[in-house]
Design a protein around this motif. Structure first.
Motif, PDB file in Angstrom:
ATOM      1  N   GLU A   1      18.904 -16.351 -19.548  1.00 27.00           N
ATOM      2  CA  GLU A   1      18.971 -17.053 -18.261  1.00 27.00           C
ATOM      3  C   GLU A   1      17.584 -17.546 -17.826  1.00 27.00           C
ATOM      4  O   GLU A   1      17.464 -18.654 -17.298  1.00 27.00           O
ATOM      5  CB  GLU A   1      19.592 -16.159 -17.186  1.00 27.00           C
ATOM      6  N   ASP A   2      16.557 -16.753 -18.044  1.00 29.19           N
ATOM      7  CA  ASP A   2      15.185 -17.183 -17.721  1.00 29.19           C
ATOM      8  C   ASP A   2      14.795 -18.394 -18.559  1.00 29.19           C
ATOM      9  O   ASP A   2      14.178 -19.338 -18.059  1.00 29.19           O
ATOM     10  CB  ASP A   2      14.179 -16.050 -17.951  1.00 29.19           C
ATOM     11  N   TYR A   3      15.152 -18.371 -19.834  1.00 27.97           N
ATOM     12  CA  TYR A   3      14.836 -19.481 -20.730  1.00 27.97           C
ATOM     13  C   TYR A   3      15.545 -20.756 -20.269  1.00 27.97           C
ATOM     14  O   TYR A   3      14.948 -21.827 -20.200  1.00 27.97           O
ATOM     15  CB  TYR A   3      15.222 -19.141 -22.172  1.00 27.97           C
TER      16      TYR A   3
ATOM     17  N   LYS B   1      25.031   0.024 -24.021  1.00 31.81           N
ATOM     18  CA  LYS B   1      25.709  -1.259 -24.220  1.00 31.81           C
ATOM     19  C   LYS B   1      25.340  -2.224 -23.100  1.00 31.81           C
ATOM     20  O   LYS B   1      24.951  -3.366 -23.343  1.00 31.81           O
ATOM     21  CB  LYS B   1      27.236  -1.083 -24.217  1.00 31.81           C
ATOM     22  N   LEU B   2      25.485  -1.762 -21.877  1.00 32.18           N
ATOM     23  CA  LEU B   2      25.206  -2.596 -20.715  1.00 32.18           C
ATOM     24  C   LEU B   2      23.730  -3.005 -20.675  1.00 32.18           C
ATOM     25  O   LEU B   2      23.408  -4.150 -20.354  1.00 32.18           O
ATOM     26  CB  LEU B   2      25.605  -1.876 -19.429  1.00 32.18           C
TER      27      LEU B   2
ATOM     28  N   LYS C   1      22.461  -6.778 -20.578  1.00 31.44           N
ATOM     29  CA  LYS C   1      21.691  -7.266 -19.431  1.00 31.44           C
ATOM     30  C   LYS C   1      20.300  -7.751 -19.835  1.00 31.44           C
ATOM     31  O   LYS C   1      19.822  -8.761 -19.314  1.00 31.44           O
ATOM     32  CB  LYS C   1      21.590  -6.168 -18.365  1.00 31.44           C
ATOM     33  N   ALA C   2      19.670  -7.062 -20.768  1.00 32.39           N
ATOM     34  CA  ALA C   2      18.327  -7.478 -21.215  1.00 32.39           C
ATOM     35  C   ALA C   2      18.389  -8.841 -21.902  1.00 32.39           C
ATOM     36  O   ALA C   2      17.588  -9.740 -21.598  1.00 32.39           O
ATOM     37  CB  ALA C   2      17.742  -6.434 -22.163  1.00 32.39           C
ATOM     38  N   GLY C   3      19.341  -9.017 -22.812  1.00 34.96           N
ATOM     39  CA  GLY C   3      19.479 -10.298 -23.493  1.00 34.96           C
ATOM     40  C   GLY C   3      19.882 -11.409 -22.545  1.00 34.96           C
ATOM     41  O   GLY C   3      19.361 -12.532 -22.617  1.00 34.96           O
TER      42      GLY C   3
END
Length: 140
Positions: free
Chosen positions: A74-76, A62-63, A67-69
Motif C-alpha cells: 500500500e505504501d508503494y 499469519k496476520l 499486514k506487513a506485506g
C-alpha cells in the motif's frame, strides 16, 4: 552497483514470482530479493511477505505476515499510483486473500489495469501473463 542496472533482472523476478509453488521456493524468492536494488521489485516482495501467511499455523503470525506485506504494498502504491505492476500484484493478493481480511480494491485495480495495459512499458508476453492470471483468478 547502480540500482537502475539491477532493474534489468525484472523479467527474472517476474518469472520467479509466478513460479513459486512451495514454501521453499517462496523463502528462496524472498532471500534472493535481498540482493536486488531495483525498486520495481517491491510489489513482488510485498506479496511474497503476505504469502508467508499460507505456510504458518499460528494465527497471529499469519496476520502479521499479511499486514506487513500489505503495508509495504500500500505504501508503494501510494507513492507510485500509476505503477501497473503494483496494481496487478495487489489485485492478485486481493483475489487470493480471505474475505474477512477486507482487502478489497478489486474493481479499482481491475479497471486501472484494463485501461492502462495497452500503454504499459512491459513486454507483450508479460501483459498477456497478467491478463491471463487476472482472468484465471476471477473465473474461479
Amino acid at each position: 552497483m547502480n540500482p537502475q542496472d539491477d532493474c534489468n533482472t525484472m523479467p527474472e523476478i517476474r518469472a520467479d514470482f509466478h513460479a513459486i509453488l512451495s514454501e521453499e521456493a517462496l523463502e528462496k524468492f524472498i532471500s534472493d530479493m535481498d540482493n536486488v536494488a531495483c525498486d520495481l521489485k517491491t510489489p513482488y516482495l510485498a506479496s511474497a511477505t503476505m504469502w508467508q501467511a499460507e505456510y504458518t499455523n499460528w494465527p497471529f503470525r499469519k496476520l502479521n505476515h499479511f499486514k506487513a506485506g500489505k503495508q509495504i504494498l500500500e505504501d508503494y502504491i501510494a507513492k507510485n499510483p500509476n505503477n501497473i505492476e503494483a496494481r496487478y500484484v495487489r489485485l492478485l493478493c486481493q483475489l487470493n486473500a480471505p474475505g474477512f481480511l477486507n482487502y478489497d480494491n478489486i474493481e479499482e485495480d481491475r479497471t486501472f489495469i484494463n485501461t492502462h495495459i495497452g500503454t504499459a512499458n512491459l513486454s507483450e508476453d508479460y501483459k498477456q501473463i497478467m491478463l491471463f492470471n487476472i482472468k484465471k483468478h476471477t473465473d474461479n
